[in-house]
Motif scaffolding. Structure first.
Motif, PDB file in Angstrom:
ATOM      1  N   ASN A   5       6.500  -4.116  39.162  1.00 12.26           N
ATOM      2  CA  ASN A   5       6.189  -4.046  37.583  1.00 12.26           C
ATOM      3  C   ASN A   5       5.828  -5.243  37.030  1.00 12.26           C
ATOM      4  OD1 ASN A   5       6.765  -3.942  35.302  1.00 12.26           O
ATOM      5  ND2 ASN A   5       8.897  -4.573  35.221  1.00 12.26           N
ATOM      6  N   ILE A   7       3.073  -5.541  35.148  1.00 13.29           N
ATOM      7  CA  ILE A   7       3.512  -5.487  33.410  1.00 13.29           C
ATOM      8  C   ILE A   7       4.678  -5.763  32.688  1.00 13.29           C
ATOM      9  CG2 ILE A   7       2.490  -5.201  31.327  1.00 13.29           C
ATOM     10  CD1 ILE A   7       0.152  -3.118  32.391  1.00 13.29           C
ATOM     11  N   LEU A  12       4.987  -4.649  27.755  1.00 18.15           N
ATOM     12  CA  LEU A  12       4.048  -3.251  27.438  1.00 18.15           C
ATOM     13  C   LEU A  12       4.351  -2.617  25.739  1.00 18.15           C
ATOM     14  CD1 LEU A  12       4.792  -0.847  30.577  1.00 18.15           C
ATOM     15  CD2 LEU A  12       2.391  -1.386  29.567  1.00 18.15           C
ATOM     16  N   GLU A  13       5.484  -3.412  25.675  1.00 17.70           N
ATOM     17  CA  GLU A  13       6.439  -2.614  23.678  1.00 17.70           C
ATOM     18  C   GLU A  13       5.521  -3.738  22.935  1.00 17.70           C
ATOM     19  OE1 GLU A  13       9.924  -3.779  23.914  1.00 17.70           O
ATOM     20  OE2 GLU A  13      10.740  -1.946  25.092  1.00 17.70           O
ATOM     21  N   ALA A  16       2.086  -1.924  23.091  1.00 14.51           N
ATOM     22  CA  ALA A  16       2.168  -0.577  22.305  1.00 14.51           C
ATOM     23  C   ALA A  16       1.883  -0.800  20.764  1.00 14.51           C
ATOM     24  CB  ALA A  16       3.212   0.417  22.876  1.00 14.51           C
ATOM     25  N   ASP A  32      -3.670  -8.910  23.337  1.00 15.42           N
ATOM     26  CA  ASP A  32      -3.365  -8.193  24.644  1.00 15.42           C
ATOM     27  C   ASP A  32      -3.534  -8.538  25.644  1.00 15.42           C
ATOM     28  OD1 ASP A  32      -1.714  -6.290  22.781  1.00 15.42           O
ATOM     29  OD2 ASP A  32      -3.122  -4.233  23.569  1.00 15.42           O
ATOM     30  N   TYR A  41      -2.684 -10.348  34.652  1.00 10.12           N
ATOM     31  CA  TYR A  41      -2.773  -9.223  34.770  1.00 10.12           C
ATOM     32  C   TYR A  41      -4.520  -9.290  35.769  1.00 10.12           C
ATOM     33  CZ  TYR A  41      -5.527  -5.044  32.727  1.00 10.12           C
ATOM     34  OH  TYR A  41      -6.642  -3.502  32.911  1.00 10.12           O
ATOM     35  N   THR A  66      -0.061   3.664  33.684  1.00 12.34           N
ATOM     36  CA  THR A  66       0.881   2.545  32.394  1.00 12.34           C
ATOM     37  C   THR A  66       0.551   2.095  31.793  1.00 12.34           C
ATOM     38  OG1 THR A  66       2.641   2.512  34.648  1.00 12.34           O
ATOM     39  CG2 THR A  66       3.196   1.813  32.781  1.00 12.34           C
ATOM     40  N   LEU A  67      -0.245   1.479  31.725  1.00 14.62           N
ATOM     41  CA  LEU A  67      -0.891   0.733  30.050  1.00 14.62           C
ATOM     42  C   LEU A  67      -1.205   1.201  29.401  1.00 14.62           C
ATOM     43  CD1 LEU A  67      -1.814  -2.296  28.564  1.00 14.62           C
ATOM     44  CD2 LEU A  67      -3.903  -1.826  30.496  1.00 14.62           C
ATOM     45  N   ALA A  70       1.021   2.475  26.398  1.00  8.85           N
ATOM     46  CA  ALA A  70       0.808   2.071  25.761  1.00  8.85           C
ATOM     47  C   ALA A  70      -0.089   1.849  24.819  1.00  8.85           C
ATOM     48  CB  ALA A  70       1.695   0.278  26.270  1.00  8.85           C
TER      49      ALA A  70
END
Length: 381
Positions: A5, A7, A12-13, A16, A32, A41, A66-67, A70
């Protein structure tokens, strides 16, 4: 961060939640970057012994996908850093060391950006309108204009690329400048339909001096199979494509949620409509197809699979198909959800604007078709 995982979900929330604000304000995704940098990252592809996660291209593609679900613009802009890190991994895996400085910068959490794209230059890495003038000591001074320079307000290290015509044959010169070198000006001109948080501004180079120790490659003009060209090209095409896979996945998620919660006046559920079900099934099939293509080619890069002359047609074709598929999926999601998705503040409306940027990243659909046709039929005579 763990490899499983990279990030965290709560980050991520937050990313977003910030995306609509960056888009509305046409502002760079500063918060970000700050949070992602603190979470490691920028070191995803750095070897573990240097403080990184040691992720290869395949794993980084999954992170970017995945990024992008978001915040597509954040993923696309910061993905330029990941392109350089993965290009350095590719060069190292194939026996080269000339991009070690890239890995060192990433290990120090320095943000890397690209100064490659130029107005009217559809040859991309195979020619340049920027001049590279030798300084007599192995270094160069770069003068010219670059466009679509993502991360323009915040990069620490910028790659430069220009043409030296001082010798008997012109050559293409690749090097890196840092912020303190000076001579680099960014215009505040990034006011686009979508992908606004990348702030990919026009960049003017005014005799930017890159000393010999930061010149990493000198190559002939024209197509070539050099490890630098391959490393950058493979990482760029697949990491960019991964962003559009993420957009398409998110569009399907939003459409599914919308139709599940909706009923007509007679009580019929929108999710029971056979036309809606068929449209969403087809959209998911399109996402699955391109996601698997991107994943498979990224795995092959990591595994040193030798596709020979097929590499470039495979890469450009996959990127072009992914962008086309993502745009189709987003458009279908808009149609299925209905008028509520057409509001400017809806997430689907933002995805509809962001997804259209894909056609402008190299390689375009037409450029990809020419590459594939040349591989099949040979050059035009």
């Amino acid at each position: 961060m763990s490899t499983a995982n990279p990030i965290p979900a709560d980050l991520l929330e937050r990313i977003a939640a910030r995306a609509p604000g960056y888009d509305a304000a046409n502002a760079f995704c500063t918060e970000d970057l700050d949070e992602l940098r603190a979470a490691g990252y920028l070191r995803l592809g750095v070897p573990a012994e240097h403080g990184g996660q040691d992720l290869g291209l395949r794993a980084t593609v999954a992170v970017q996908r995945t990024l992008a679900k978001a915040a597509p613009a954040t993923a696309l802009g910061l993905g330029m850093h990941q392109v350089w890190v993965q290009a350095a991994r590719s060069v190292r895996a194939r026996g080269g060391s000339f991009l070690q400085a890239v890995t060192d910068h990433a290990a120090a959490d320095h943000l890397l950006a690209f100064g490659v794209s130029e107005p009217g230059n559809d040859a991309v890495l195979f020619d340049s309108s920027t001049t590279a003038e030798p300084d007599g000591d192995g270094g160069y001074r770069f003068t010219g204009t670059k466009v679509s320079t993502s991360l323009a307000p915040v990069w620490d290290v910028l790659s430069l690329f220009g043409k030296d015509t001082s010798g008997p044959e012109p050559v293409l010169v690749h090097g890196f400048t840092v912020r303190d070198d000076g001579g680099v000006t960014h215009h505040d001109d990034w006011d686009t339909l979508g992908m606004r948080a990348t702030q990919s501004r026009t960049t003017v180079l005014d005799a930017v001096h890159v000393p010999a120790e930061r010149i990493v490659r000198v190559l002939p003009v024209g197509p070539n199979q050099d490890p630098l060209t391959f490393g950058v090209f493979a990482a760029f095409e697949l990491l960019v494509a991964s962003v559009y896979v993420g957009i398409a996945e998110r569009a399907v998620e939003l459409a599914v949620t919308a139709v599940r919660d909706r009923t007509s006046l007679d009580g019929a559920r929108r999710s029971d409509d056979p036309d809606v079900r068929r449209a969403l099934a087809d959209a998911q099939g399109a996402v699955d197809a391109v996601a698997l293509q991107v994943d498979a080619l990224a795995r092959d890069v990591d595994d040193l699979v030798d596709h020979g002359a097929r590499w470039f047609p495979l890469l450009v074709g996959t990127k072009a198909r992914t962008v086309d598929a993502a745009q189709h999926v987003v458009d279908e999601a808009l149609r299925v959800v209905g008028g509520s998705a057409y509001r400017a503040g809806s997430e689907l409306a933002r995805l509809a604007r962001d997804v259209r940027a894909g056609q402008y990243h190299p390689s375009s659909r037409d450029s990809a078709a020419r590459t594939i046709a040349t591989a099949l039929l040979g050059p035009i005579r």
